[in-house]
Design a protein around this motif. Structure first.
Motif, PDB file in Angstrom:
ATOM      1  N   UNK A  46      -6.708   0.656  -5.816  1.00  0.00           N
ATOM      2  CA  UNK A  46      -7.780   1.623  -5.568  1.00  0.00           C
ATOM      3  C   UNK A  46      -7.193   2.848  -4.889  1.00  0.00           C
ATOM      4  N   UNK A  47      -7.550   4.019  -5.387  1.00  0.00           N
ATOM      5  CA  UNK A  47      -7.084   5.267  -4.795  1.00  0.00           C
ATOM      6  C   UNK A  47      -7.990   5.606  -3.618  1.00  0.00           C
ATOM      7  N   UNK A  48      -7.386   5.932  -2.491  1.00  0.00           N
ATOM      8  CA  UNK A  48      -8.115   6.239  -1.262  1.00  0.00           C
ATOM      9  C   UNK A  48      -8.007   7.720  -0.949  1.00  0.00           C
ATOM     10  N   UNK A  49      -9.093   8.303  -0.461  1.00  0.00           N
ATOM     11  CA  UNK A  49      -9.059   9.689   0.000  1.00  0.00           C
ATOM     12  C   UNK A  49      -8.355   9.740   1.352  1.00  0.00           C
ATOM     13  N   UNK A  50      -8.101  10.956   1.826  1.00  0.00           N
ATOM     14  CA  UNK A  50      -7.447  11.117   3.130  1.00  0.00           C
ATOM     15  C   UNK A  50      -8.291  10.487   4.238  1.00  0.00           C
ATOM     16  N   UNK A  51      -9.607  10.647   4.164  1.00  0.00           N
ATOM     17  CA  UNK A  51     -10.499  10.056   5.181  1.00  0.00           C
ATOM     18  C   UNK A  51     -10.441   8.532   5.133  1.00  0.00           C
ATOM     19  N   UNK A  52     -10.394   7.974   3.934  1.00  0.00           N
ATOM     20  CA  UNK A  52     -10.325   6.516   3.803  1.00  0.00           C
ATOM     21  C   UNK A  52      -9.004   5.981   4.342  1.00  0.00           C
ATOM     22  N   UNK A  53      -7.931   6.738   4.189  1.00  0.00           N
ATOM     23  CA  UNK A  53      -6.635   6.325   4.741  1.00  0.00           C
ATOM     24  C   UNK A  53      -6.707   6.325   6.262  1.00  0.00           C
ATOM     25  N   UNK A  54      -7.386   7.309   6.834  1.00  0.00           N
ATOM     26  CA  UNK A  54      -7.531   7.353   8.295  1.00  0.00           C
ATOM     27  C   UNK A  54      -8.370   6.174   8.794  1.00  0.00           C
ATOM     28  N   UNK A  55      -9.404   5.811   8.047  1.00  0.00           N
ATOM     29  CA  UNK A  55     -10.212   4.637   8.412  1.00  0.00           C
ATOM     30  C   UNK A  55      -9.353   3.382   8.318  1.00  0.00           C
ATOM     31  N   UNK A  89      -1.933  -2.156   6.462  1.00  0.00           N
ATOM     32  CA  UNK A  89      -2.404  -1.024   7.259  1.00  0.00           C
ATOM     33  C   UNK A  89      -1.295  -0.342   8.047  1.00  0.00           C
ATOM     34  N   UNK A  90      -0.114  -0.932   8.131  1.00  0.00           N
ATOM     35  CA  UNK A  90       0.930  -0.375   8.992  1.00  0.00           C
ATOM     36  C   UNK A  90       1.399   1.004   8.547  1.00  0.00           C
ATOM     37  N   UNK A  91       1.480   1.250   7.255  1.00  0.00           N
ATOM     38  CA  UNK A  91       1.891   2.576   6.772  1.00  0.00           C
ATOM     39  C   UNK A  91       0.905   3.649   7.184  1.00  0.00           C
ATOM     40  N   UNK A  92      -0.377   3.365   7.022  1.00  0.00           N
ATOM     41  CA  UNK A  92      -1.413   4.319   7.409  1.00  0.00           C
ATOM     42  C   UNK A  92      -1.394   4.549   8.922  1.00  0.00           C
ATOM     43  N   UNK A 100      -2.208  13.997   5.505  1.00  0.00           N
ATOM     44  CA  UNK A 100      -2.449  12.893   4.572  1.00  0.00           C
ATOM     45  C   UNK A 100      -3.188  13.454   3.364  1.00  0.00           C
ATOM     46  N   UNK A 101      -2.612  13.241   2.180  1.00  0.00           N
ATOM     47  CA  UNK A 101      -3.257  13.702   0.944  1.00  0.00           C
ATOM     48  C   UNK A 101      -4.143  12.611   0.350  1.00  0.00           C
ATOM     49  N   UNK A 102      -3.601  11.413   0.248  1.00  0.00           N
ATOM     50  CA  UNK A 102      -4.323  10.303  -0.372  1.00  0.00           C
ATOM     51  C   UNK A 102      -3.577   9.011  -0.084  1.00  0.00           C
ATOM     52  N   UNK A 103      -4.092   7.931  -0.625  1.00  0.00           N
ATOM     53  CA  UNK A 103      -3.438   6.643  -0.482  1.00  0.00           C
ATOM     54  C   UNK A 103      -3.858   5.727  -1.607  1.00  0.00           C
ATOM     55  N   UNK A 144       0.851  -1.184   0.000  1.00  0.00           N
ATOM     56  CA  UNK A 144       0.000   0.000   0.000  1.00  0.00           C
ATOM     57  C   UNK A 144       0.889   1.238   0.000  1.00  0.00           C
ATOM     58  N   UNK A 145       0.276   2.371  -0.302  1.00  0.00           N
ATOM     59  CA  UNK A 145       1.016   3.627  -0.397  1.00  0.00           C
ATOM     60  C   UNK A 145       0.173   4.752   0.186  1.00  0.00           C
ATOM     61  N   UNK A 146       0.807   5.648   0.926  1.00  0.00           N
ATOM     62  CA  UNK A 146       0.143   6.831   1.453  1.00  0.00           C
ATOM     63  C   UNK A 146       0.943   8.041   0.997  1.00  0.00           C
ATOM     64  N   UNK A 147       0.243   9.037   0.474  1.00  0.00           N
ATOM     65  CA  UNK A 147       0.882  10.276   0.024  1.00  0.00           C
ATOM     66  C   UNK A 147       0.646  11.320   1.105  1.00  0.00           C
ATOM     67  N   UNK A 148       1.743  11.917   1.593  1.00  0.00           N
ATOM     68  CA  UNK A 148       1.619  12.912   2.657  1.00  0.00           C
ATOM     69  C   UNK A 148       2.252  14.232   2.236  1.00  0.00           C
ATOM     70  N   UNK A 149       1.780  15.305   2.846  1.00  0.00           N
ATOM     71  CA  UNK A 149       2.362  16.635   2.683  1.00  0.00           C
ATOM     72  C   UNK A 149       3.089  16.930   3.984  1.00  0.00           C
ATOM     73  N   UNK A 150       4.354  17.287   3.874  1.00  0.00           N
ATOM     74  CA  UNK A 150       5.130  17.550   5.091  1.00  0.00           C
ATOM     75  C   UNK A 150       5.707  18.961   5.090  1.00  0.00           C
ATOM     76  N   UNK A 151       5.011  19.899   4.474  1.00  0.00           N
ATOM     77  CA  UNK A 151       5.476  21.279   4.385  1.00  0.00           C
ATOM     78  C   UNK A 151       5.637  21.895   5.782  1.00  0.00           C
TER      79      UNK A 151
END
Length: 173
Positions: free
Chosen positions: A114-123, A88-91, A106-109, A22-29
């Motif tokens: 399947x592309x996941x929204x930020x809310x779906x990654x949190x779930x 699930x460990x990355x999320x 969290x931007x997406x995953x 799995x992959x999670x895209x994050x913003x770390x600005x």
């Protein structure tokens, strides 16, 4: 940067993506090193790979992979959090660190193409790990035979107690 160096980085990212579950895209600005260093250590401990790469290189790397849909989220200060073990460990790691520092967003995953929204990654982060689910299933499966054995064992135990009480009564008389 030389074209051959860019191509090498793209291949390294593709290789990491091919091994990831799995992959999670994050913003770390705006995140400082005091936060980012423990984040990297936590990732390493949980079999999660944290990749900070140029967005253009990452966009080229995800082309033709199940993670292609995340390319629209690759802008700004972006990092890829790739899970090498349990999906699930990355999320979980990202959510844990994001709670400590709200600048990590969290931007997406992506999971199983399947592309996941930020809310779906949190779930996803709130789900139990594979090991926890296996342990619960095993406990449930073992409960029935254990209760059956206890039930079978209860009859002889009760009979033995009855005989012991009868013996005590005869000895007192």
């Amino acid at each position: 940067m030389e074209k051959s160096k860019k191509q090498q980085i793209i291949e390294e990212i593709k290789d990491a993506l091919s091994k990831a579950s799995s992959c999670v895209v994050i913003d770390f600005n705006g995140v400082n090193m005091e936060t980012f260093t423990p984040f990297r250590k936590e990732c390493a401990k949980e079999q999660v790979r944290l990749l900070v790469v140029k967005n253009t290189l990452a966009k080229h790397a995800v082309e033709g992979t199940p993670y292609e849909g995340i390319s629209k989220f690759l802008s700004g200060m972006t990092a890829l959090v790739l899970t090498m073990g349990d999906q699930v460990s990355g999320a979980k790691v990202v959510k844990k660190i994001a709670k400590k520092d709200e600048r990590i967003v969290i931007k997406a995953g992506a999971l199983d193409g399947k592309i996941l929204s930020a809310k779906e990654v949190e779930v996803l982060a709130d789900l139990p790990s594979k090991e926890e689910l296996q342990a619960k299933l095993l406990a449930t499966m073992l409960a029935v035979p254990q209760n059956f054995v206890r039930l079978l064992n209860a009859v002889p135990q009760t009979f033995v107690r009855l005989l012991a009480a009868y013996k005590d009564k005869l000895e007192q008389a």
